[in-house]
Design a protein around this motif. Structure first.
Motif, PDB file in Angstrom:
ATOM      1  N   TYR A 196     -15.079  21.142 -41.584  1.00 48.62           N
ATOM      2  CA  TYR A 196     -15.239  20.886 -40.157  1.00 48.62           C
ATOM      3  C   TYR A 196     -14.480  19.621 -39.796  1.00 48.62           C
ATOM      4  O   TYR A 196     -14.743  18.543 -40.329  1.00 48.62           O
ATOM      5  CB  TYR A 196     -16.731  20.749 -39.815  1.00 48.62           C
ATOM      6  CG  TYR A 196     -17.011  20.817 -38.343  1.00 48.62           C
ATOM      7  CD1 TYR A 196     -16.965  22.036 -37.670  1.00 48.62           C
ATOM      8  CD2 TYR A 196     -17.301  19.675 -37.628  1.00 48.62           C
ATOM      9  CE1 TYR A 196     -17.213  22.100 -36.312  1.00 48.62           C
ATOM     10  CE2 TYR A 196     -17.553  19.734 -36.274  1.00 48.62           C
ATOM     11  CZ  TYR A 196     -17.511  20.952 -35.618  1.00 48.62           C
ATOM     12  OH  TYR A 196     -17.748  21.024 -34.271  1.00 48.62           O
ATOM     13  N   THR A 197     -13.515  19.762 -38.887  1.00 47.44           N
ATOM     14  CA  THR A 197     -12.655  18.658 -38.479  1.00 47.44           C
ATOM     15  C   THR A 197     -13.178  18.043 -37.184  1.00 47.44           C
ATOM     16  O   THR A 197     -13.533  18.766 -36.252  1.00 47.44           O
ATOM     17  CB  THR A 197     -11.211  19.162 -38.280  1.00 47.44           C
ATOM     18  OG1 THR A 197     -10.770  19.744 -39.501  1.00 47.44           O
ATOM     19  CG2 THR A 197     -10.280  18.039 -37.891  1.00 47.44           C
ATOM     20  N   THR A 254     -13.569   8.943 -36.799  1.00 47.66           N
ATOM     21  CA  THR A 254     -12.498   9.889 -36.450  1.00 47.66           C
ATOM     22  C   THR A 254     -11.123   9.277 -36.686  1.00 47.66           C
ATOM     23  O   THR A 254     -10.955   8.073 -36.517  1.00 47.66           O
ATOM     24  CB  THR A 254     -12.612  10.333 -34.983  1.00 47.66           C
ATOM     25  OG1 THR A 254     -12.488   9.189 -34.141  1.00 47.66           O
ATOM     26  CG2 THR A 254     -13.901  11.061 -34.728  1.00 47.66           C
ATOM     27  N   LYS A 284     -12.816  14.863 -41.727  1.00 49.77           N
ATOM     28  CA  LYS A 284     -13.133  16.243 -42.087  1.00 49.77           C
ATOM     29  C   LYS A 284     -14.345  16.202 -43.009  1.00 49.77           C
ATOM     30  O   LYS A 284     -14.374  15.418 -43.957  1.00 49.77           O
ATOM     31  CB  LYS A 284     -11.956  16.915 -42.792  1.00 49.77           C
ATOM     32  CG  LYS A 284     -12.203  18.390 -43.098  1.00 49.77           C
ATOM     33  CD  LYS A 284     -11.048  19.021 -43.843  1.00 49.77           C
ATOM     34  CE  LYS A 284      -9.939  19.366 -42.878  1.00 49.77           C
ATOM     35  NZ  LYS A 284      -8.878  20.177 -43.479  1.00 49.77           N
ATOM     36  N   SER A 315     -15.001  24.227 -32.811  1.00 49.38           N
ATOM     37  CA  SER A 315     -14.290  23.878 -34.041  1.00 49.38           C
ATOM     38  C   SER A 315     -12.801  24.038 -33.822  1.00 49.38           C
ATOM     39  O   SER A 315     -12.368  25.128 -33.446  1.00 49.38           O
ATOM     40  CB  SER A 315     -14.746  24.760 -35.196  1.00 49.38           C
ATOM     41  OG  SER A 315     -14.091  24.372 -36.386  1.00 49.38           O
ATOM     42  N   PRO A 316     -12.029  23.000 -34.034  1.00 48.27           N
ATOM     43  CA  PRO A 316     -12.455  21.655 -34.384  1.00 48.27           C
ATOM     44  C   PRO A 316     -13.149  20.979 -33.201  1.00 48.27           C
ATOM     45  O   PRO A 316     -13.003  21.400 -32.056  1.00 48.27           O
ATOM     46  CB  PRO A 316     -11.136  20.953 -34.703  1.00 48.27           C
ATOM     47  CG  PRO A 316     -10.125  21.649 -33.867  1.00 48.27           C
ATOM     48  CD  PRO A 316     -10.582  23.082 -33.820  1.00 48.27           C
ATOM     49  N   LYS A 335      -7.032  22.279 -29.921  1.00 48.74           N
ATOM     50  CA  LYS A 335      -6.127  21.738 -30.954  1.00 48.74           C
ATOM     51  C   LYS A 335      -4.856  21.140 -30.362  1.00 48.74           C
ATOM     52  O   LYS A 335      -4.250  20.253 -30.941  1.00 48.74           O
ATOM     53  CB  LYS A 335      -5.747  22.836 -31.945  1.00 48.74           C
ATOM     54  CG  LYS A 335      -6.872  23.296 -32.804  1.00 48.74           C
ATOM     55  CD  LYS A 335      -6.429  24.434 -33.695  1.00 48.74           C
ATOM     56  CE  LYS A 335      -7.591  25.015 -34.466  1.00 48.74           C
ATOM     57  NZ  LYS A 335      -7.213  26.152 -35.302  1.00 48.74           N
TER      58      LYS A 335
END
Length: 170
Positions: free
Chosen positions: A30-31, A51, A54, A114-115, A134
């Motif tokens: 999980y990012t 941050t 991951k 996700s992410p 993303k």
């Protein structure tokens, strides 16, 4: 011939039972990101990071992620464990056993969003935090996302963590 076909299908169903468990596993990478970077993130399962980061989470667990960064409003995001398309593959292939196995261990689930990428709102700004995709495009506000999943997530993380009780900062 018909009996042979039924036996073949039954054997396939038994061998494919828990297909998502085999293909996906019960955990997922999980990012987490923030704009700007360097936000402290604490998860309801006890995990934490800064941050970008991951982590590995169980697919079946709903979570709450609290994000803080000096100069920005603190925010939280409810992370929902949702049924993934692999569950339907089990059903279509006759894998009733597989559907039960995958459903019970969460292998047929995915975490949403996700992410997790959050654009934080500066202190004193009338704006709230937003979720980004993303590519960095705004998906929705964190508040709208949390409102949409709150009642479902509250069943597992509890009403207080889900923002149903007490003073909700959003």
């Amino acid at each position: 011939m018909k009996k042979r076909f039924v036996i073949t299908i039954a054997a396939l169903a038994a061998n494919l039972g828990g297909c998502a468990t085999v293909l996906n596993g019960t955990k997922t990478d999980y990012t987490v990101g923030s704009r700007p970077d360097s936000a402290a993130v604490k998860f309801s399962n006890g995990s934490s990071c800064t941050t970008p980061c991951k982590l590995e989470f169980r697919r079946k667990d709903d979570l709450r992620a609290d994000m803080t960064l000096a100069g920005y409003k603190p925010t939280y995001v409810l992370i929902q464990s949702k049924l993934n398309g692999s569950a339907f593959g089990n059903i279509l292939l006759g894998g009733g056993v597989g559907a039960i196995v995958d459903g019970s261990n969460g292998a047929s689930n995915r975490l949403y969003p996700s992410p997790l990428i959050v654009r934080l709102a500066p202190e004193g700004s009338p704006d709230g935090a937003v979720l980004l995709d993303k590519k960095g495009n705004v998906v929705t506000t964190v508040k709208a996302h949390n409102d949409a999943v709150r009642s479902d997530v509250s069943k597992t993380v509890g009403p207080k963590l889900a923002g149903l009780e007490g003073n909700d900062p959003q």
